[in-house]
Each structure stands twice: as structure tokens, then as C-alpha cells.
Design a protein around this motif. Structure first.
Motif, PDB file in Angstrom:
ATOM      1  N   PHE A  94       0.807  -1.207   0.000  1.00  0.00           N
ATOM      2  CA  PHE A  94       0.000   0.000   0.000  1.00  0.00           C
ATOM      3  C   PHE A  94       0.847   1.266   0.000  1.00  0.00           C
ATOM      4  O   PHE A  94       0.398   2.330  -0.377  1.00  0.00           O
ATOM      5  CB  PHE A  94      -0.954   0.010   1.197  1.00  0.00           C
ATOM      6  CG  PHE A  94      -0.261   0.021   2.521  1.00  0.00           C
ATOM      7  CD1 PHE A  94       0.056   1.215   3.136  1.00  0.00           C
ATOM      8  CD2 PHE A  94       0.067  -1.163   3.144  1.00  0.00           C
ATOM      9  CE1 PHE A  94       0.690   1.230   4.351  1.00  0.00           C
ATOM     10  CE2 PHE A  94       0.700  -1.155   4.364  1.00  0.00           C
ATOM     11  CZ  PHE A  94       1.014   0.044   4.971  1.00  0.00           C
ATOM     12  N   TYR A  95       2.101   1.149   0.402  1.00  0.00           N
ATOM     13  CA  TYR A  95       2.956   2.324   0.497  1.00  0.00           C
ATOM     14  C   TYR A  95       3.749   2.574  -0.781  1.00  0.00           C
ATOM     15  O   TYR A  95       4.446   3.570  -0.886  1.00  0.00           O
ATOM     16  CB  TYR A  95       3.920   2.171   1.676  1.00  0.00           C
ATOM     17  CG  TYR A  95       4.670   0.861   1.689  1.00  0.00           C
ATOM     18  CD1 TYR A  95       5.811   0.687   0.931  1.00  0.00           C
ATOM     19  CD2 TYR A  95       4.207  -0.201   2.450  1.00  0.00           C
ATOM     20  CE1 TYR A  95       6.487  -0.510   0.933  1.00  0.00           C
ATOM     21  CE2 TYR A  95       4.873  -1.401   2.467  1.00  0.00           C
ATOM     22  CZ  TYR A  95       6.017  -1.552   1.706  1.00  0.00           C
ATOM     23  OH  TYR A  95       6.666  -2.736   1.709  1.00  0.00           O
ATOM     24  N   SER A  96       3.655   1.692  -1.776  1.00  0.00           N
ATOM     25  CA  SER A  96       4.434   1.832  -2.993  1.00  0.00           C
ATOM     26  C   SER A  96       3.725   2.762  -3.975  1.00  0.00           C
ATOM     27  O   SER A  96       2.546   2.593  -4.261  1.00  0.00           O
ATOM     28  CB  SER A  96       4.645   0.464  -3.631  1.00  0.00           C
ATOM     29  OG  SER A  96       5.274   0.612  -4.881  1.00  0.00           O
ATOM     30  N   LYS A  97       4.447   3.746  -4.497  1.00  0.00           N
ATOM     31  CA  LYS A  97       3.814   4.652  -5.462  1.00  0.00           C
ATOM     32  C   LYS A  97       3.758   4.028  -6.851  1.00  0.00           C
ATOM     33  O   LYS A  97       2.990   4.462  -7.688  1.00  0.00           O
ATOM     34  CB  LYS A  97       4.550   5.985  -5.495  1.00  0.00           C
ATOM     35  CG  LYS A  97       5.958   5.929  -6.044  1.00  0.00           C
ATOM     36  CD  LYS A  97       6.574   7.304  -6.061  1.00  0.00           C
ATOM     37  CE  LYS A  97       7.960   7.270  -6.666  1.00  0.00           C
ATOM     38  NZ  LYS A  97       8.564   8.592  -6.727  1.00  0.00           N
ATOM     39  N   TYR A  98       4.572   3.008  -7.126  1.00  0.00           N
ATOM     40  CA  TYR A  98       4.573   2.376  -8.441  1.00  0.00           C
ATOM     41  C   TYR A  98       3.553   1.248  -8.540  1.00  0.00           C
ATOM     42  O   TYR A  98       3.177   0.846  -9.621  1.00  0.00           O
ATOM     43  CB  TYR A  98       5.966   1.824  -8.753  1.00  0.00           C
ATOM     44  CG  TYR A  98       7.029   2.880  -8.688  1.00  0.00           C
ATOM     45  CD1 TYR A  98       7.116   3.859  -9.675  1.00  0.00           C
ATOM     46  CD2 TYR A  98       7.930   2.915  -7.644  1.00  0.00           C
ATOM     47  CE1 TYR A  98       8.081   4.837  -9.614  1.00  0.00           C
ATOM     48  CE2 TYR A  98       8.901   3.893  -7.578  1.00  0.00           C
ATOM     49  CZ  TYR A  98       8.969   4.853  -8.564  1.00  0.00           C
ATOM     50  OH  TYR A  98       9.912   5.825  -8.495  1.00  0.00           O
ATOM     51  N   GLU A  99       3.124   0.750  -7.413  1.00  0.00           N
ATOM     52  CA  GLU A  99       2.241  -0.420  -7.405  1.00  0.00           C
ATOM     53  C   GLU A  99       0.841  -0.091  -7.920  1.00  0.00           C
ATOM     54  O   GLU A  99       0.204  -0.887  -8.563  1.00  0.00           O
ATOM     55  CB  GLU A  99       2.146  -0.957  -5.985  1.00  0.00           C
ATOM     56  CG  GLU A  99       1.430  -2.260  -5.892  1.00  0.00           C
ATOM     57  CD  GLU A  99       2.395  -3.389  -5.745  1.00  0.00           C
ATOM     58  OE1 GLU A  99       1.925  -4.506  -5.803  1.00  0.00           O
ATOM     59  OE2 GLU A  99       3.588  -3.166  -5.582  1.00  0.00           O
ATOM     60  N   ASN A 100       0.345   1.094  -7.618  1.00  0.00           N
ATOM     61  CA  ASN A 100      -1.020   1.444  -7.969  1.00  0.00           C
ATOM     62  C   ASN A 100      -1.158   1.972  -9.377  1.00  0.00           C
ATOM     63  O   ASN A 100      -2.257   2.271  -9.822  1.00  0.00           O
ATOM     64  CB  ASN A 100      -1.560   2.476  -6.974  1.00  0.00           C
ATOM     65  CG  ASN A 100      -1.661   1.885  -5.589  1.00  0.00           C
ATOM     66  OD1 ASN A 100      -1.901   0.700  -5.438  1.00  0.00           O
ATOM     67  ND2 ASN A 100      -1.464   2.720  -4.580  1.00  0.00           N
TER      68      ASN A 100
END
Length: 137
Positions: free
Chosen positions: A41-47
Motif C-alpha cells: 500500500f505504500y508503494s507509489k509504483y504499485e497502484n
């Protein structure tokens, strides 16, 4: 002395087995083209939408394993604890009007006793407590 020899032989055999079957990876390279099952949830690339979709059969299997109840997964109870409540319908239908098999209590002994106490108290007049009478000399 023989204990020490046996122990070293055991350790040597264990070390050889680990060398044969286990491979230690020092470097890990993530594959960014694959869709991950778990998200961070803290990854900016994941979403970000990468355009690739997860395999629907894999996602369906994950949903089934995660959300299905044991009754949906199995035809019969697997553990003894699942036997209770597995078949909610009674084996014999119960007729509530037939008093041979259905005779519920109308009231309990405790309620009958309380009603008797209330009836006895209501017949006597209640006198207001004014204190303990004593005699002064």
C-alpha cells in the motif's frame, strides 16, 4: 568419543544434503511485468495501471480458497467439529401442535417463586421505615 564421531557424521551428512538440494540466491531481480498477488500500500509504483491483467483462473481460485465456506468446498464434513450443523434440516419434521413430542415449559420454577413473593408482598400494607425505635431513660 563415539558420540562426537556420530555427531560430526550427522552434521557432514546434513551439510552435503543442503548443498545438494538447496540453492541460495544472493541477488534478487524483481519482474515488473508480472502482476503481483499481494500489494504494497505504500508503494507509489504499485497502484499505477501497467496494462497487464492477472490470469482470471488464478484470481478465481484465490477467491474460492479465500472466501468459500467449508460447506461450499467439500461435500461432507472434513473434521469432527464440522459435523455439528452441517445438515441443518432435522431428520424428522417436528409438528409443534403435537404435544407428544413438543411440550415446552410455560414458565420456570424461578418465575413462579418470584410471582408468589410479589403476590404476598402486595397483600400486606407497606410501612415506611422511620428508624430503629429505642427507649430513652
Amino acid at each position: 568419543m563415539s558420540y562426537r564421531v556420530e555427531w560430526t557424521a550427522f552434521l557432514r551428512e546434513r551439510y552435503e544434503r543442503e548443498e545438494l538440494h538447496f540453492k541460495v540466491f544472493d541477488n534478487y531481480i524483481p519482474d515488473y511485468k508480472k502482476t503481483l498477488l499481494t500489494t504494497k500500500f505504500y508503494s507509489k509504483y504499485e497502484n499505477q495501471n501497467t496494462g497487464c491483467e492477472a490470469d482470471p483462473t488464478v484470481m478465481q481460485n484465490i477467491q474460492r480458497v479465500k472466501y468459500d465456506t467449508p460447506r461450499e468446498k467439500y461435500a461432507w464434513p472434513i473434521t469432527e467439529n464440522q459435523c455439528y450443523g452441517w445438515f441443518p434440516e432435522p431428520l424428522v419434521s417436528l409438528d409443534r401442535n403435537d404435544t407428544r413430542f413438543h411440550h415446552p415449559k410455560k414458565s420456570t420454577d424461578f418465575v413462579k417463586h418470584e410471582l408468589r413473593l410479589q403476590m404476598d408482598e402486595s397483600t400486606f400494607p407497606k410501612v415506611k421505615f422511620t428508624g430503629i425505635p429505642f427507649k430513652v431513660q
